[in-house]
Scaffold this motif. Structure first.
Motif, PDB file in Angstrom:
ATOM      1  N   ARG A  75       0.401  -1.400  -0.290  1.00  0.00           N
ATOM      2  CA  ARG A  75       0.356   0.274  -0.489  1.00  0.00           C
ATOM      3  C   ARG A  75       0.976   1.701  -0.123  1.00  0.00           C
ATOM      4  O   ARG A  75       1.839   1.412   0.627  1.00  0.00           O
ATOM      5  CB  ARG A  75      -0.743  -0.201   1.818  1.00  0.00           C
ATOM      6  CG  ARG A  75      -0.875  -1.751   1.383  1.00  0.00           C
ATOM      7  CD  ARG A  75      -2.701  -0.970   3.069  1.00  0.00           C
ATOM      8  NE  ARG A  75      -3.861  -2.578   2.554  1.00  0.00           N
ATOM      9  CZ  ARG A  75      -4.092  -2.529   4.175  1.00  0.00           C
ATOM     10  NH1 ARG A  75      -4.048  -2.056   5.123  1.00  0.00           N
ATOM     11  NH2 ARG A  75      -4.761  -4.037   4.215  1.00  0.00           N
ATOM     12  N   GLU A  77       1.164   4.138   1.682  1.00  0.00           N
ATOM     13  CA  GLU A  77      -0.038   5.108   2.356  1.00  0.00           C
ATOM     14  C   GLU A  77       1.459   6.067   3.365  1.00  0.00           C
ATOM     15  O   GLU A  77       1.375   7.050   4.089  1.00  0.00           O
ATOM     16  CB  GLU A  77      -0.550   4.590   4.160  1.00  0.00           C
ATOM     17  CG  GLU A  77      -1.209   3.593   3.163  1.00  0.00           C
ATOM     18  CD  GLU A  77      -1.887   3.081   4.547  1.00  0.00           C
ATOM     19  OE1 GLU A  77      -3.089   3.192   4.123  1.00  0.00           O
ATOM     20  OE2 GLU A  77      -1.090   1.285   4.586  1.00  0.00           O
ATOM     21  N   HIS A 613      -5.814   6.970   0.979  1.00  0.00           N
ATOM     22  CA  HIS A 613      -5.534   6.733   2.395  1.00  0.00           C
ATOM     23  C   HIS A 613      -3.470   7.077   3.032  1.00  0.00           C
ATOM     24  O   HIS A 613      -2.970   6.257   3.434  1.00  0.00           O
ATOM     25  CB  HIS A 613      -5.523   5.096   2.386  1.00  0.00           C
ATOM     26  CG  HIS A 613      -7.367   5.079   1.036  1.00  0.00           C
ATOM     27  ND1 HIS A 613      -8.369   6.045   1.945  1.00  0.00           N
ATOM     28  CD2 HIS A 613      -7.892   4.164   0.564  1.00  0.00           C
ATOM     29  CE1 HIS A 613      -9.445   5.644   1.806  1.00  0.00           C
ATOM     30  NE2 HIS A 613      -9.062   4.187   0.400  1.00  0.00           N
ATOM     31  N   GLY A 635      -6.130   0.622  -2.222  1.00  0.00           N
ATOM     32  CA  GLY A 635      -5.661  -0.812  -1.549  1.00  0.00           C
ATOM     33  C   GLY A 635      -5.865  -0.707  -0.038  1.00  0.00           C
ATOM     34  O   GLY A 635      -5.677  -1.712   0.338  1.00  0.00           O
ATOM     35  N   THR A 636      -6.722  -0.091   0.356  1.00  0.00           N
ATOM     36  CA  THR A 636      -7.246  -0.225   1.889  1.00  0.00           C
ATOM     37  C   THR A 636      -7.739  -1.378   1.820  1.00  0.00           C
ATOM     38  O   THR A 636      -8.690  -1.653   1.311  1.00  0.00           O
ATOM     39  CB  THR A 636      -6.853   0.845   2.818  1.00  0.00           C
ATOM     40  OG1 THR A 636      -8.033   1.476   2.573  1.00  0.00           O
ATOM     41  CG2 THR A 636      -5.866   1.658   2.918  1.00  0.00           C
ATOM     42  N   THR A 644      -6.882   1.555  -7.346  1.00  0.00           N
ATOM     43  CA  THR A 644      -5.168   1.687  -6.891  1.00  0.00           C
ATOM     44  C   THR A 644      -4.008   2.707  -7.743  1.00  0.00           C
ATOM     45  O   THR A 644      -4.542   2.434  -8.600  1.00  0.00           O
ATOM     46  CB  THR A 644      -4.762   0.577  -6.668  1.00  0.00           C
ATOM     47  OG1 THR A 644      -4.470  -0.552  -7.239  1.00  0.00           O
ATOM     48  CG2 THR A 644      -5.895  -0.598  -5.330  1.00  0.00           C
TER      49      THR A 644
END
Length: 658
Positions: A75, A77, A613, A635-636, A644
């Motif tokens: 991910r 982030e 996110h 993608g969370t 994504t």
């Protein structure tokens, strides 16, 4: 002549800085949740924020997809760091392309051009890096955790791994917290998922050992020498024999248990030499007892790891209500005094504020009776801590009066479902019942999210984003435990409008069968909106200053404009600025927004290639322009069916207002 030249230089410096006194020290973002996510910059204001335009983008190479959900190590982030006029980020590996590796990347913050890039031999989690400024003899470094439980360092001047850190350039954080019974069996589930904390020459790590029962690695908080990687201290998050508070677990239950681990992000008070950590649960349901230090905010001496004070905010956590939100350092002004405080919230939709030095609750805290299980096999603690102020900041229960009334058809379906299934009202810390279905709030991915909060010390406001999600529990669910995400599409055999099968839409079926299915297959919960919110808490009074709906759901257009604007789920953080703005992505509608910090009015919104996110940053470039940057990765856990992306995107004011 010299004096006029000096005056001109000072004037130009003030003009370019965008800050009240021409100071440019605040264009640095030296750590995760830097300065409680507050920036002194004022060039972008509530009056001109609507003119923000993209300035540059950086793509790390994974591309875009409709994967919806990707694993923790993949991910994007990151919250970038801005140090010495350079931006530093970490990028994740690709879940689908084995040739794309994790990196530490240095960028030119005015253009997004790569200055240098280090490729990691192991996967780096996407939330970012930790900065250490070095000493007179050792240069500055960036530290990052990887999968398999290793801590590594990169020299900021060369962009190369520090080969003499630890053994062969890495510290094995997994080693030393496992018994021979565990051995290497759990290394693949062990990681350092967030930026570590740094205090002087001490690196402070938590751990994410996984959420299985024993035998597991311990989830201890530990301090390491920043130069050598040598272990300096170890704080046992589950008290061992000889520790304070030993005995709050059955003696036969603590061996090789990983509960209470520090998987989120710690916060350092450098002035006081303290590190604050919000701890997780006991790998539910855990043995009977209070189970310290699960669900606790702990204050440790950052030099030694010694416990200074703690408060357990969730007793015997069976809900997965651990404390994922990083502690926030604030000041509380009261009766002419300034009290250094730390604020902790979490999934339970409650907010606690403590004196940093003493641990005194600044707005009171009391034990209140909470619902108990009617299943003899399920142990529940009789009371839970509640702050006297503020009250719950989001939904913590439901009655029949809270039915969704956006349309008559929706209200009828939900009311009929409530009556025919004999749903029981719920309240804070509700447990499932064996005799009747319930809806428990918040869900394990509900409540204040996993990203950091932000704080405006000028207003005294703390900005908290949350979403109001619940979990439908059929009768008899008590024996199966409380934790778990919202129901996926079609879960529990639910049926919606007109007897249609329970659809899901992009987020699964929030509310399970206690939700309404639209003609397009999207669903809406049977409890009233808002579903996503941004709130401002006045830290000086303990009162809520304002609520603002956060996010849109375009798939609900069939129900009208109010449904579209009812808010949405969100995971990510916010930043605040001295000009009176709050910037936040977080929502799963692929939008980035700016709000008025004083009123909560939404002032600016832009579409992103995927949901952000993550937590943004802002800084002043060498060109005299203020930038706002956010990672749009998606993608969370709330991204099912949504795009994504691998995009880091920067914004600046349009040319007419520069």
């Amino acid at each position: 002549m010299k004096h006029s030249s000096l005056a001109l230089v000072l004037f130009l410096s003030l003009l370019m800085s965008g800050t009240p006194h021409g100071k440019q020290a605040n264009d640095q973002w030296a750590d995760y949740q830097h300065n409680s996510d507050f920036s002194q910059l004022t060039q972008i204001t509530p009056a001109n924020v609507r003119t923000l335009v993209p300035a540059w983008t950086f793509n790390y190479g994974a591309g875009s997809s409709n994967a919806g959900f990707v694993g923790l190590d993949y991910r994007f982030e990151v919250q970038p760091l801005i140090i010495g006029g350079v931006m530093y980020i970490s990028t994740p590996a690709s879940q689908t392309d084995p040739n794309l590796k994790s990196t530490v990347t240095a960028l030119e913050p005015e253009t997004g051009k790569v200055i240098w890039q280090y490729t990691s031999p192991k996967r780096i989690h996407g939330r970012g890096l930790a900065y250490w400024p070095g000493t007179a003899s050792v240069g500055p470094r960036l530290y990052f955790g990887t999968d398999l439980g290793y801590l590594r360092a990169v020299d900021m001047k060369t962009g190369q791994a520090v080969s003499n850190f630890g053994e062969g350039g890495e510290v094995d954080v997994y080693s030393g917290i496992v018994s021979p019974d565990v051995g290497e069996s759990r290394r693949r589930t062990f990681t350092l998922p967030n930026p570590i904390a740094v205090y002087k020459n001490v690196l402070i790590t938590g751990a994410r050992p996984g959420e299985l029962g024993p035998p597991q690695p311990r989830g201890d908080i530990r301090g390491w020498d920043a130069i050598t990687g040598k272990l300096l201290w170890d704080f046992h998050v589950i008290p061992q024999q000889g520790d304070a508070n030993f005995g709050t677990w059955p003696r036969n239950a603590i061996k090789d248990r990983s509960g209470a681990n520090m998987w989120s992000t710690m916060t350092v008070d450098a002035q006081r030499g303290l590190v604050f950590a919000g701890l997780g649960d006991a790998n539910r349901p855990g043995p009977e007892g209070m189970n310290l230090y699960t669900g606790s905010l702990v204050a440790l001496d950052a030099n030694t790891g010694k416990l200074k004070w703690f408060h357990q905010l969730i007793h015997h956590d069976i809900w997965d209500f651990d404390l994922p939100t990083p502690p926030l350092l604030i000041d509380v002004r009261r009766n002419g005094r300034v009290i250094p405080a730390v604020l902790q919230t979490g999934k339970m939709n409650l907010v606690f504020v403590f004196n940093r030095e003493t641990g005194e609750p600044l707005y009171g805290m009391e034990e209140r009776k909470v619902p108990q299980s009617d299943d003899p096999a399920t142990f529940t603690w009789p009371t839970q801590p509640f702050p006297v102020r503020p009250g719950p900041i989001g939904r913590v229960g439901i009655t029949r009066k809270d039915i969704n009334k956006l349309t008559p058809e929706l209200e009828k379906f939900c009311s009929d479902f409530w009556d025919s299934n004999h749903l029981q009202p719920s309240e804070a810390f509700q447990v499932p019942l064996s005799s009747a279905p319930t809806v428990t709030f918040p869900s394990p991915v509900g409540g204040p999210n996993w990203g950091p909060l932000s704080y405006n010390p000028q207003l005294g406001y703390v900005f908290i984003n949350l979403h109001n999600s619940g979990v439908y529990r059929a009768a008899g669910a008590a024996a199966r435990g409380v934790g778990g995400d919202e129901q996926p599409a079609g879960a529990q055999g639910g049926r919606g409008r007109g007897g249609e099968p329970g659809g899901g839409g992009p987020n699964g079926r929030v509310g399970g069968p206690f939700s309404y299915v639209l003609k397009n297959g999207a669903t809406i919960p049977c409890w009233a909106p808002p579903y996503g919110e941004l709130i401002a808490l006045d830290a000086n009074t303990g009162d809520i200053a304002w609520h603002s709906t956060l996010g849109i759901q375009e798939s609900l257009a069939e129900l009208g404009d109010a449904a579209v604007k009812s808010g949405t789920r969100n995971i990510g953080g916010s930043i605040a600025t001295a000009s009176g703005l709050v910037f936040i992505g977080a929502t799963n509608d692929s939008r980035f927004r700016a709000f008025d910090a004083k009123t909560g009015a939404e002032l600016w919104t832009t579409k992103l290639p995927a949901s952000a996110h993550s937590t943004p940053v802002t800084y002043m470039g060498k060109d005299g322009l203020q930038y706002v940057v956010v990672a749009a990765g998606g993608g969370t856990a709330i991204g099912g069916g949504l795009p994504t992306s691998d995009t880091l995107i920067a914004f600046k004011l349009g040319t007419t207002t520069q």
